[in-house]
Scaffold this active site. Structure first.
Site, PDB file in Angstrom:
ATOM      1  N   GLY A  46       0.827  -1.192   0.000  1.00 13.84           N
ATOM      2  CA  GLY A  46       0.000   0.000   0.000  1.00 13.84           C
ATOM      3  C   GLY A  46       0.861   1.241   0.000  1.00 13.84           C
ATOM      4  O   GLY A  46       2.031   1.200   0.407  1.00 13.84           O
ATOM      5  N   GLN A  51       3.133   9.966   1.247  1.00 13.15           N
ATOM      6  CA  GLN A  51       4.402   9.229   1.138  1.00 13.15           C
ATOM      7  C   GLN A  51       5.162   9.567  -0.141  1.00 13.15           C
ATOM      8  O   GLN A  51       6.345   9.233  -0.259  1.00 13.15           O
ATOM      9  CB  GLN A  51       4.158   7.716   1.205  1.00 13.15           C
ATOM     10  CG  GLN A  51       3.633   7.256   2.553  1.00 13.15           C
ATOM     11  CD  GLN A  51       3.474   5.755   2.599  1.00 13.15           C
ATOM     12  OE1 GLN A  51       2.456   5.228   2.196  1.00 13.15           O
ATOM     13  NE2 GLN A  51       4.498   5.054   3.060  1.00 13.15           N
ATOM     14  N   CYS A  89       6.217  -0.101   7.119  1.00  5.76           N
ATOM     15  CA  CYS A  89       5.802   1.035   6.290  1.00  5.76           C
ATOM     16  C   CYS A  89       6.984   1.447   5.411  1.00  5.76           C
ATOM     17  O   CYS A  89       8.115   1.514   5.902  1.00  5.76           O
ATOM     18  CB  CYS A  89       5.385   2.197   7.196  1.00  5.76           C
ATOM     19  SG  CYS A  89       4.873   3.670   6.303  1.00  5.76           S
ATOM     20  N   HIS A 135      -2.444   7.379   7.222  1.00  2.83           N
ATOM     21  CA  HIS A 135      -1.446   8.289   6.634  1.00  2.83           C
ATOM     22  C   HIS A 135      -2.085   9.619   6.211  1.00  2.83           C
ATOM     23  O   HIS A 135      -1.430  10.658   6.241  1.00  2.83           O
ATOM     24  CB  HIS A 135      -0.829   7.665   5.376  1.00  2.83           C
ATOM     25  CG  HIS A 135       0.359   6.781   5.616  1.00  2.83           C
ATOM     26  ND1 HIS A 135       1.555   7.260   6.106  1.00  2.83           N
ATOM     27  CD2 HIS A 135       0.557   5.458   5.407  1.00  2.83           C
ATOM     28  CE1 HIS A 135       2.427   6.248   6.186  1.00  2.83           C
ATOM     29  NE2 HIS A 135       1.844   5.146   5.777  1.00  2.83           N
TER      30      HIS A 135
HETATM   31 NI    NI Z   1       2.742   3.281   5.672  1.00  6.05          NI
END
Ligand code: NI
Length: 150
Positions: A46, A51, A89, A135
């Protein structure tokens, strides 16, 4: 499609609240395509827009590298049960830990064309949805790691 740089822990952009997408345009489609490619190349399940440095409510998910999901302005409308998930992550390399998540979630979101949809997810898919949507509010899994696993 183009690979984008993945922002790492310590960058302020990961801690900001993302804003809703209002324009379902070519720019959004490009961002979604780029996020998908970036996630695949990074071997992730994901990826959320902050990000890649974009403060927009967007996430892409692929639990198995075969099925792909795109979410624009996702909201978890129902959740039930509990599961303990071991998470990592792409923005927090080298760290994994256990987090408690709902076992089932119902998600309302929009596709890249602005069409609304509902997804019922459970198990690993529900886990990834919770992680990625966190997030969008600047929350990371390390904030929720169970005591004893920090
Ligand atoms: Ni993450």
């Amino acid at each position: 499609m183009a690979r984008r740089m993945i922002v790492k822990l310590g960058d302020e952009v990961l801690r900001k609240k993302c804003s809703e997408v209002t324009d379902f345009d070519a720019k959004l489609a490009t961002l979604l395509d780029d996020m998908k490619e970036t996630m695949i190349l990074a071997d992730g399940v994901g990826l959320a827009a902050p990000q890649v440095g974009m403060l927009k409510r967007i996430a892409v998910i692929s639990p198995d590298g075969e099925e792909f999901y795109e979410f624009v302005n996702p909201v978890i409308t129902k959740s039930s049960g509990k599961q303990i998930c071991r998470e990592g992550c792409l923005s927090v390399p080298g760290v994994s830990g256990e987090v408690e998540r709902p076992k089932k979630v119902e998600v309302k979101a929009y596709d890249r064309h602005g069409k609304p949809f509902v997804l019922k997810a459970e198990g690993f898919l529900a886990n990834i949805c919770c992680h990625e949507f966190d997030h969008l509010d600047g929350t990371l899994f390390i904030d929720k790691m169970l005591p004893g696993d920090r």
